[in-house]
Motif scaffolding. Sequence first.
Motif, PDB file in Angstrom:
ATOM      1  N   SER A   8      35.170  42.481  39.941  1.00 45.17           N
ATOM      2  CA  SER A   8      34.259  43.625  39.940  1.00 45.17           C
ATOM      3  C   SER A   8      32.792  43.221  39.973  1.00 45.17           C
ATOM      4  N   GLN A   9      32.504  41.964  39.619  1.00 43.10           N
ATOM      5  CA  GLN A   9      31.094  41.594  39.523  1.00 43.10           C
ATOM      6  C   GLN A   9      30.462  41.412  40.906  1.00 43.10           C
ATOM      7  N   VAL A  10      29.540  42.302  41.244  1.00 45.24           N
ATOM      8  CA  VAL A  10      28.811  42.178  42.505  1.00 45.24           C
ATOM      9  C   VAL A  10      27.439  41.563  42.199  1.00 45.24           C
ATOM     10  N   LEU A  11      26.683  41.234  43.255  1.00 51.91           N
ATOM     11  CA  LEU A  11      25.423  40.499  43.072  1.00 51.91           C
ATOM     12  C   LEU A  11      24.463  41.182  42.091  1.00 51.91           C
ATOM     13  N   ASP A  12      24.318  42.515  42.219  1.00 56.86           N
ATOM     14  CA  ASP A  12      23.389  43.208  41.328  1.00 56.86           C
ATOM     15  C   ASP A  12      23.834  43.138  39.866  1.00 56.86           C
ATOM     16  N   LEU A  13      25.134  43.269  39.643  1.00 56.43           N
ATOM     17  CA  LEU A  13      25.637  43.182  38.271  1.00 56.43           C
ATOM     18  C   LEU A  13      25.465  41.768  37.730  1.00 56.43           C
ATOM     19  N   TYR A  14      25.642  40.812  38.629  1.00 52.81           N
ATOM     20  CA  TYR A  14      25.456  39.402  38.265  1.00 52.81           C
ATOM     21  C   TYR A  14      24.017  39.162  37.819  1.00 52.81           C
ATOM     22  N   SER A  15      23.054  39.726  38.586  1.00 56.74           N
ATOM     23  CA  SER A  15      21.646  39.544  38.201  1.00 56.74           C
ATOM     24  C   SER A  15      21.328  40.304  36.915  1.00 56.74           C
ATOM     25  N   LEU A  16      22.014  41.417  36.723  1.00 54.73           N
ATOM     26  CA  LEU A  16      21.802  42.207  35.516  1.00 54.73           C
ATOM     27  C   LEU A  16      22.302  41.460  34.283  1.00 54.73           C
ATOM     28  N   ARG A  63      31.306  36.907  47.070  1.00 59.19           N
ATOM     29  CA  ARG A  63      32.584  37.283  47.677  1.00 59.19           C
ATOM     30  C   ARG A  63      32.914  38.743  47.378  1.00 59.19           C
ATOM     31  N   ASN A  64      32.790  39.128  46.096  1.00 60.41           N
ATOM     32  CA  ASN A  64      33.111  40.502  45.713  1.00 60.41           C
ATOM     33  C   ASN A  64      32.238  41.501  46.455  1.00 60.41           C
ATOM     34  N   THR A  65      30.937  41.178  46.548  1.00 67.94           N
ATOM     35  CA  THR A  65      30.019  42.079  47.245  1.00 67.94           C
ATOM     36  C   THR A  65      30.448  42.248  48.696  1.00 67.94           C
ATOM     37  N   LEU A  66      30.699  41.122  49.367  1.00 67.42           N
ATOM     38  CA  LEU A  66      31.043  41.179  50.788  1.00 67.42           C
ATOM     39  C   LEU A  66      32.376  41.882  51.014  1.00 67.42           C
ATOM     40  N   VAL A  67      33.374  41.537  50.196  1.00 66.83           N
ATOM     41  CA  VAL A  67      34.697  42.145  50.393  1.00 66.83           C
ATOM     42  C   VAL A  67      34.638  43.648  50.166  1.00 66.83           C
ATOM     43  N   LEU A 111      33.553  51.491  36.850  1.00 69.64           N
ATOM     44  CA  LEU A 111      35.011  51.364  36.915  1.00 69.64           C
ATOM     45  C   LEU A 111      35.495  50.022  36.360  1.00 69.64           C
ATOM     46  N   GLY A 112      34.590  49.047  36.313  1.00 67.55           N
ATOM     47  CA  GLY A 112      34.990  47.719  35.873  1.00 67.55           C
ATOM     48  C   GLY A 112      35.131  47.613  34.371  1.00 67.55           C
ATOM     49  N   ASN A 113      35.792  46.575  33.919  1.00 64.59           N
ATOM     50  CA  ASN A 113      35.868  46.253  32.502  1.00 64.59           C
ATOM     51  C   ASN A 113      36.076  44.753  32.390  1.00 64.59           C
ATOM     52  N   ASN A 114      36.110  44.263  31.165  1.00 69.63           N
ATOM     53  CA  ASN A 114      36.157  42.813  30.969  1.00 69.63           C
ATOM     54  C   ASN A 114      37.374  42.147  31.607  1.00 69.63           C
ATOM     55  N   LEU A 115      38.449  42.913  31.780  1.00 72.41           N
ATOM     56  CA  LEU A 115      39.673  42.311  32.302  1.00 72.41           C
ATOM     57  C   LEU A 115      39.599  42.029  33.798  1.00 72.41           C
ATOM     58  N   VAL A 116      38.692  42.716  34.487  1.00 76.72           N
ATOM     59  CA  VAL A 116      38.665  42.590  35.948  1.00 76.72           C
ATOM     60  C   VAL A 116      37.345  42.015  36.473  1.00 76.72           C
ATOM     61  N   THR A 117      36.547  41.416  35.569  1.00 78.54           N
ATOM     62  CA  THR A 117      35.221  40.929  35.959  1.00 78.54           C
ATOM     63  C   THR A 117      35.249  40.049  37.198  1.00 78.54           C
ATOM     64  N   GLN A 157      44.123  45.550  36.176  1.00 79.80           N
ATOM     65  CA  GLN A 157      44.602  44.546  37.120  1.00 79.80           C
ATOM     66  C   GLN A 157      43.507  44.184  38.117  1.00 79.80           C
ATOM     67  N   GLY A 158      43.060  42.949  38.031  1.00 77.69           N
ATOM     68  CA  GLY A 158      41.982  42.500  38.897  1.00 77.69           C
ATOM     69  C   GLY A 158      42.244  42.704  40.375  1.00 77.69           C
ATOM     70  N   HIS A 159      43.464  42.344  40.811  1.00 80.40           N
ATOM     71  CA  HIS A 159      43.718  42.389  42.246  1.00 80.40           C
ATOM     72  C   HIS A 159      43.787  43.807  42.791  1.00 80.40           C
ATOM     73  N   LEU A 160      43.853  44.812  41.895  1.00 82.76           N
ATOM     74  CA  LEU A 160      43.853  46.194  42.369  1.00 82.76           C
ATOM     75  C   LEU A 160      42.443  46.774  42.442  1.00 82.76           C
ATOM     76  N   PHE A 161      41.471  46.057  41.840  1.00 84.18           N
ATOM     77  CA  PHE A 161      40.146  46.644  41.655  1.00 84.18           C
ATOM     78  C   PHE A 161      39.470  47.004  42.975  1.00 84.18           C
ATOM     79  N   TRP A 162      39.520  46.091  43.943  1.00 82.14           N
ATOM     80  CA  TRP A 162      38.853  46.361  45.229  1.00 82.14           C
ATOM     81  C   TRP A 162      39.396  47.624  45.878  1.00 82.14           C
ATOM     82  N   GLY A 163      40.705  47.757  45.839  1.00 79.65           N
ATOM     83  CA  GLY A 163      41.330  48.942  46.426  1.00 79.65           C
ATOM     84  C   GLY A 163      40.935  50.207  45.690  1.00 79.65           C
ATOM     85  N   ILE A 164      40.886  50.127  44.355  1.00 81.16           N
ATOM     86  CA  ILE A 164      40.520  51.305  43.566  1.00 81.16           C
ATOM     87  C   ILE A 164      39.098  51.743  43.896  1.00 81.16           C
ATOM     88  N   VAL A 165      38.175  50.776  43.967  1.00 80.49           N
ATOM     89  CA  VAL A 165      36.783  51.108  44.287  1.00 80.49           C
ATOM     90  C   VAL A 165      36.704  51.755  45.671  1.00 80.49           C
TER      91      VAL A 165
END
Lengths: 319, 302
Positions: free
Chosen positions: A268-276, A90-94, A259-265, A175-183
Amino acid sequence: MKAATNLQDLPTKKSSSGRAWKTLKNQKYLWMMSIPFVIWVFVFSYLPLWGWTMAFQKYKPAKGFFEQDWVGFDHFKTLFADETFFLALRNTLVMSGMGLVAGFIFPITFAILLNEVRLGFFKRFAQTISYLPHFVSWVVAAGIVTKMLSGDNGLINDMLLGLGFIETPIQFMAQGHLFWGIVTLSDVWKETGWNAIIYLAAIAGIGPELYEAARVDGASRLRQVWHITLPGIRPTIIVLLIMSIGNLLNIGFEKQFLLGNNLVTDYSQVLDLYSLKYGLGMGRYSFGTAINIFNSVISVILLFTINGIFKRTTKESLL
Amino acid sequence: MDSSTFASRKSWSDRIFDIIVYLVVTFVVIVTVYPFLNVLAISLNDSIDSVRGGITIIPREFTWDNYVKIFSFSGLITGFKISALRTILGTLLGLLTASMLAFTIAREDFQGRKFVSTFLALTMYVSGGLIPTYMLMRDLHLMNTFAVYILPGAVSAFNVFIIRSFIDGIPYALQESAKLDGANDFTIYWRVILPLAKPALATIALFLAVGQWNAWFDTYLYNGSNEALTTLQFELMKVLQSTTTGNGGDYRSKIVSAATNQVSPESIKMAITIVVTVPILIVYPFLQNYFVKGMTLGAVKS
């Protein structure tokens, strides 16, 4: 054509192969200048594809290829049963969707506006400045974005506080819900000027007689933009659109990583980070490879589908 | 000339349009440049004073201390050397491979032309992914080596195709006449094509150099624990990600830590950011004409 000549030359086959040999010899430098790099590409770009076999094994680094246990699609089953995977998808696509839309609207608008600047000096100056962030690394860009959005003495918070919109600083990065916009906005900040180059070149290719005719007819500048400039860069927009959609899942992970941190995982977690994290980080090489395969396969399917659709509707194609 | 005749009967709506254009473009310029100037100002400001906040684009208490301090970090010195080395070697090697391949596939009579260009083009669409690549580097014993910065990315299909479309624009008659003079294909490449392809080579050199200078993830992935092979970007990343000054945090404790350490982490971060960024800023205005041409060329062709 080649086959036909071969048939005709059947009785004198020897001389035909002799000719081929001669061409080969004549072109020996061309072969010597390309084959080493073809091998190079084979090693670094094609061999990793061989590594895809890992996804169907219970891969143990210490064992040889033939000693591995084969497990079929087990890792994919685990993957599709994992909630985190769907979150990452979802994160990757959005984020790639948002990046795609913003990555078209902003550069096109900027290119059109810049083209309307009549002061040559200011135009050049603005363009030069606008490339600047493209050349700094994401490490630097992420550092700057974090600094600007920081809770203490960050520019945005200082401005909002100064104008009296807020009482206490907003912790944007937490703030997690702001992360997509920030990126997305970070990407806009970094790449708009650079991506506008192509559109500016396309605009420069539009015949000036079109604008003159429109002016004679009394069209306002805005109408000229709408009826001449935009249709004029349409082919460029379509080609770039196909390319971007093909890369929808390959958005990279640098931004999200930095840009990510533990609070917004969760955002922020996209497929590549997930595999990492869940593959490489835990030594689950096979599982991580399964994620990478999913990513690559979907990308290729997307690319061909989109290209096919565009080919049929607009006669523009990339492949 | 043309615009002046029309300026006299500029309509009302065109004037508003003009104002909006200049306002928006000016806004973009400010948004782009302000953060850099702000970072520069903080890096040149006294670190204890910086904690008070409110610095814009002019340092309040000017000092070089932050820079003096960061150049005493050994990691940064090593990182600078490794980054410079990989930028130079990676750019040279990348130029060589891309131009040679571009030369061969630009030759219509070359029998391997179709094979080589298809073989290259496929790499732009399919990639093995993070973990298979990682495993390959391990199997090739490239972990903890300098070579891992240079070798894997040395051949880039994208760069090959940009140079190739430039070579396509060079008259083939030049190659033919060189051949009549007895030159072999390598000599033609070296003596005829390379000098004429300079604009394309400059573009690619810039792309390669910026890519190498800005890379950090390969260091993180392959050489993260090897201090001798650290890069500048990776060092900056570690400093920026360190949570010594998280968002928020106690104002007073930060003043204390700033006073005792002489330099606050915030100022250090900003100073390193500037050090990492400046080399690129010095180079890019000079190459601007080249890369704009190169970008356009590549886009039109592909």
